[in-house]
Scaffold this motif. Structure first.
Motif, PDB file in Angstrom:
ATOM      1  N   ASP A  45       0.848  -1.194   0.000  1.00  0.00           N
ATOM      2  CA  ASP A  45       0.000   0.000   0.000  1.00  0.00           C
ATOM      3  C   ASP A  45       0.884   1.245   0.000  1.00  0.00           C
ATOM      4  OD1 ASP A  45      -1.680   2.075   0.447  1.00  0.00           O
ATOM      5  OD2 ASP A  45      -2.506   1.328   2.342  1.00  0.00           O
ATOM      6  N   PRO A  46       0.896   1.991  -1.115  1.00  0.00           N
ATOM      7  CA  PRO A  46       1.769   3.178  -1.182  1.00  0.00           C
ATOM      8  C   PRO A  46       1.540   4.148  -0.028  1.00  0.00           C
ATOM      9  CG  PRO A  46       0.691   2.779  -3.293  1.00  0.00           C
ATOM     10  CD  PRO A  46       0.081   1.816  -2.318  1.00  0.00           C
ATOM     11  N   ASN A  47       0.309   4.194   0.479  1.00  0.00           N
ATOM     12  CA  ASN A  47       0.021   5.119   1.581  1.00  0.00           C
ATOM     13  C   ASN A  47       0.655   4.686   2.896  1.00  0.00           C
ATOM     14  OD1 ASN A  47      -1.581   6.797  -0.051  1.00  0.00           O
ATOM     15  ND2 ASN A  47      -3.266   5.324   0.125  1.00  0.00           N
ATOM     16  N   SER A  48       1.034   3.420   2.985  1.00  0.00           N
ATOM     17  CA  SER A  48       1.652   2.920   4.220  1.00  0.00           C
ATOM     18  C   SER A  48       3.166   3.045   4.206  1.00  0.00           C
ATOM     19  CB  SER A  48       1.304   1.437   4.442  1.00  0.00           C
ATOM     20  OG  SER A  48      -0.081   1.290   4.605  1.00  0.00           O
ATOM     21  N   ILE A  49       3.725   3.284   3.015  1.00  0.00           N
ATOM     22  CA  ILE A  49       5.187   3.403   2.932  1.00  0.00           C
ATOM     23  C   ILE A  49       5.546   4.808   3.416  1.00  0.00           C
ATOM     24  CG2 ILE A  49       7.211   3.292   1.427  1.00  0.00           C
ATOM     25  CD1 ILE A  49       5.690   0.619   1.599  1.00  0.00           C
ATOM     26  N   ASN A  50       6.149   4.841   4.586  1.00  0.00           N
ATOM     27  CA  ASN A  50       6.382   6.111   5.258  1.00  0.00           C
ATOM     28  C   ASN A  50       7.710   6.752   4.862  1.00  0.00           C
ATOM     29  OD1 ASN A  50       7.367   7.563   7.952  1.00  0.00           O
ATOM     30  ND2 ASN A  50       5.123   7.615   7.810  1.00  0.00           N
ATOM     31  N   LEU A  51       8.709   5.903   4.703  1.00  0.00           N
ATOM     32  CA  LEU A  51      10.062   6.414   4.438  1.00  0.00           C
ATOM     33  C   LEU A  51      10.888   5.301   3.806  1.00  0.00           C
ATOM     34  CD1 LEU A  51      12.177   8.726   5.054  1.00  0.00           C
ATOM     35  CD2 LEU A  51      12.635   7.537   7.199  1.00  0.00           C
ATOM     36  N   VAL A  52      11.691   5.669   2.821  1.00  0.00           N
ATOM     37  CA  VAL A  52      12.624   4.713   2.225  1.00  0.00           C
ATOM     38  C   VAL A  52      14.026   5.317   2.324  1.00  0.00           C
ATOM     39  CG1 VAL A  52      13.292   3.494   0.116  1.00  0.00           C
ATOM     40  CG2 VAL A  52      10.863   3.854   0.620  1.00  0.00           C
ATOM     41  N   LEU A  53      14.937   4.551   2.886  1.00  0.00           N
ATOM     42  CA  LEU A  53      16.327   4.999   2.990  1.00  0.00           C
ATOM     43  C   LEU A  53      17.186   4.088   2.129  1.00  0.00           C
ATOM     44  CD1 LEU A  53      16.502   5.472   6.874  1.00  0.00           C
ATOM     45  CD2 LEU A  53      16.582   7.310   5.190  1.00  0.00           C
ATOM     46  N   GLN A  54      17.941   4.702   1.218  1.00  0.00           N
ATOM     47  CA  GLN A  54      18.824   3.931   0.345  1.00  0.00           C
ATOM     48  C   GLN A  54      20.248   4.266   0.744  1.00  0.00           C
ATOM     49  OE1 GLN A  54      18.329   4.769  -3.871  1.00  0.00           O
ATOM     50  NE2 GLN A  54      18.697   2.629  -4.370  1.00  0.00           N
ATOM     51  N   ALA A  55      20.975   3.245   1.198  1.00  0.00           N
ATOM     52  CA  ALA A  55      22.312   3.469   1.765  1.00  0.00           C
ATOM     53  C   ALA A  55      22.310   4.625   2.750  1.00  0.00           C
ATOM     54  CB  ALA A  55      23.337   3.704   0.652  1.00  0.00           C
ATOM     55  N   GLY A  56      21.283   4.639   3.589  1.00  0.00           N
ATOM     56  CA  GLY A  56      21.219   5.618   4.686  1.00  0.00           C
ATOM     57  C   GLY A  56      20.660   6.971   4.318  1.00  0.00           C
ATOM     58  N   SER A  57      20.403   7.207   3.026  1.00  0.00           N
ATOM     59  CA  SER A  57      19.898   8.513   2.604  1.00  0.00           C
ATOM     60  C   SER A  57      18.428   8.405   2.227  1.00  0.00           C
ATOM     61  CB  SER A  57      20.650   9.048   1.396  1.00  0.00           C
ATOM     62  OG  SER A  57      21.993   9.234   1.733  1.00  0.00           O
ATOM     63  N   THR A  58      17.678   9.432   2.565  1.00  0.00           N
ATOM     64  CA  THR A  58      16.262   9.455   2.219  1.00  0.00           C
ATOM     65  C   THR A  58      16.100   9.506   0.705  1.00  0.00           C
ATOM     66  OG1 THR A  58      15.852  10.696   4.217  1.00  0.00           O
ATOM     67  CG2 THR A  58      14.097  10.680   2.587  1.00  0.00           C
ATOM     68  N   VAL A  59      15.212   8.662   0.215  1.00  0.00           N
ATOM     69  CA  VAL A  59      14.982   8.613  -1.226  1.00  0.00           C
ATOM     70  C   VAL A  59      14.057   9.754  -1.624  1.00  0.00           C
ATOM     71  CG1 VAL A  59      13.814   7.284  -3.005  1.00  0.00           C
ATOM     72  CG2 VAL A  59      15.396   6.155  -1.447  1.00  0.00           C
ATOM     73  N   SER A  60      14.507  10.567  -2.560  1.00  0.00           N
ATOM     74  CA  SER A  60      13.720  11.756  -2.898  1.00  0.00           C
ATOM     75  C   SER A  60      12.611  11.457  -3.895  1.00  0.00           C
ATOM     76  CB  SER A  60      14.642  12.840  -3.457  1.00  0.00           C
ATOM     77  OG  SER A  60      15.370  12.302  -4.542  1.00  0.00           O
ATOM     78  N   ALA A  61      12.625  10.245  -4.470  1.00  0.00           N
ATOM     79  CA  ALA A  61      11.613   9.920  -5.485  1.00  0.00           C
ATOM     80  C   ALA A  61      10.240   9.699  -4.864  1.00  0.00           C
ATOM     81  CB  ALA A  61      12.039   8.663  -6.237  1.00  0.00           C
ATOM     82  N   VAL A  62      10.198   9.500  -3.548  1.00  0.00           N
ATOM     83  CA  VAL A  62       8.929   9.159  -2.911  1.00  0.00           C
ATOM     84  C   VAL A  62       7.962  10.324  -2.989  1.00  0.00           C
ATOM     85  CG1 VAL A  62       7.853   8.471  -0.756  1.00  0.00           C
ATOM     86  CG2 VAL A  62      10.074   7.544  -1.388  1.00  0.00           C
TER      87      VAL A  62
END
Ligand SMILES: [Zn+2]
Length: 399
Positions: free
Chosen positions: A382-399
């Motif tokens: 559920d895209p609405n449940s994805i709160n944060l994605v960290l890629q190699a420790g950095s916040t993913v800006s595509a979200v």
């Protein structure tokens, strides 16, 4: 230096562990420390994210995707403007972004048209856009067969030991991370019976020998028992589909003993038998219904035998990969077993020892979801449940 503190999180470590309230410290793109308690006040300058009420887990790993199979776009209707080949590159970029957005940060591409997975991997490495870590087989090594006429540039036809050895070397020369073979025919091809072995034992043995000597893994498309038996016995690392394995428990025992992985790809059988049945001839749809039942039987038989299971969506649209996790849970895995298969299990199948887990030194590819995936794995798709994605420790800006 670029440290980040994730506090008050419910942590699933991807290895079967769950901590109700923990603090995870990230440094240099990796997990530095996991403390099973609320943190003390952070030091000055240290970034902190309070994850109260949320679940922190490893980003997902998908062991079986096709980044480009030209199926994501709606079919061209008569009279519509023809699509330029270049449009496919935008389609690839879009898929890459969707994967990242849903926290799927590692994918193993097991066959794409026109070397698209290699191109996308390079573009992501050049930082031309967001995208997951990609492992690709380049082209699939197949015996000369009707499937070669359908899958064209996805395949590298090769016959006989010398030719498959050369074909293996060619893929590695192109930059393949592993080698993929068609041990049996593909279920979607009308002129093919996916039951018998398609490559001879000597050919499979040669590919495995060549790849392993060079430190690369081998994945085998294996539907019927003949090709599955040859693949398991000759030391193939991951069995793709493997639906007939419930008929041969001795092969499941051998896989468990040797650490070979099953990638059950339940979703592909749902695709052909129901979700996208209108795209396939009736005979293939009926066959897929039988195969779907077999795939579920094999899932539980493999779990009972202690075989490592890896999530592989083998479907589309990319980004909805966690649907496969849901299906594995519906088919008998516990939610925790499903999450392991979609994180550390899949990473281990790919030979990535520092991915798919939350422990010291692991790559900080992480996913924060609202709610509890153990109670309701649906939150992962559920895209609405994805709160944060960290890629190699950095916040993913595509979200
Ligand atoms: Zn596939």
């Amino acid at each position: 230096m670029d440290e980040l503190l994730l506090t008050n999180a419910r942590v699933l470590d991807g290895l079967g562990g769950a901590i109700d309230r923990a603090t995870v410290r990230l440094a240099g793109g990796r997990v530095a420390e996991v403390s099973p308690e609320a943190s003390a006040a952070p030091g000055p300058g240290l970034g902190t994210i309070d994850l109260s009420g949320k679940t922190l887990m490893p980003a997902l790993v998908d062991a079986h995707v096709h980044l480009s199979s030209y199926e994501a776009l709606p079919p061209l209707l008569r009279g519509e403007e023809p699509r330029a080949d270049a449009v496919h590159y935008f389609e690839l970029a879009n898929s890459a972004r969707n994967l990242v957005r849903m926290g799927i940060l590692t994918v193993r591409d097991v066959g794409s048209m026109d070397d698209h997975a290699l191109h996308l991997r390079q573009a992501i490495r050049l930082d031309l856009g967001p995208g997951p870590r990609i492992l690709t087989c380049a082209r699939i090594i197949s015996a000369t067969s009707p499937g070669c006429r359908i899958f064209t540039t996805m395949y590298r036809p090769a016959d006989g030991a010398d030719e498959v050895r050369k074909a293996t070397r060619e893929q590695l020369a192109m930059g393949a991370d592993f080698v993929k073979i068609m041990a049996t025919g593909a279920r979607s091809v009308v002129l093919k019976d996916p039951e018998p072995a398609q490559l001879a034992r000597e050919e499979v043995r040669t590919v495995v020998e060549e790849a392993h000597r060079l430190g690369k893994r081998v994945a085998a498309h294996a539907e019927g028992s003949g090709g599955t038996r040859i693949s398991v016995e000759e030391g193939v690392d991951t069995i793709e589909h493997g639906l007939s394995l419930h008929r041969t428990p001795e092969l499941l025992d051998l896989m468990a003993e040797r650490g070979q992985t099953l990638v059950p790809t339940l979703s592909t059988f749902h695709d052909v038998s129901e979700d996208h049945a209108e795209k396939y001839p009736c005979t293939r749809v009926e066959q897929a219904k039988r195969q779907r039942e077999e795939a579920y039987k094999t899932l539980t038989a493999a779990r009972e035998a202690g075989v490592r299971i890896a999530m592989g969506f083998d479907s589309y649209p990319l980004g909805e990969n966690a649907r496969e996790l849901m299906r594995m849970v519906a088919g008998g895995l516990t939610p925790m077993q499903g999450i392991i298969a979609a994180t550390s299990g899949a990473a281990a199948a790919l030979g990535l020892e520092n991915v798919g887990k939350i422990q010291a030194a692991a790559v900080a590819d992480l996913l924060v979801v609202d709610g509890d995936p153990l109670a309701d794995p649906c939150v992962l798709q559920d895209p609405n449940s994805i709160n944060l994605v960290l890629q190699a420790g950095s916040t993913v800006s595509a979200v």
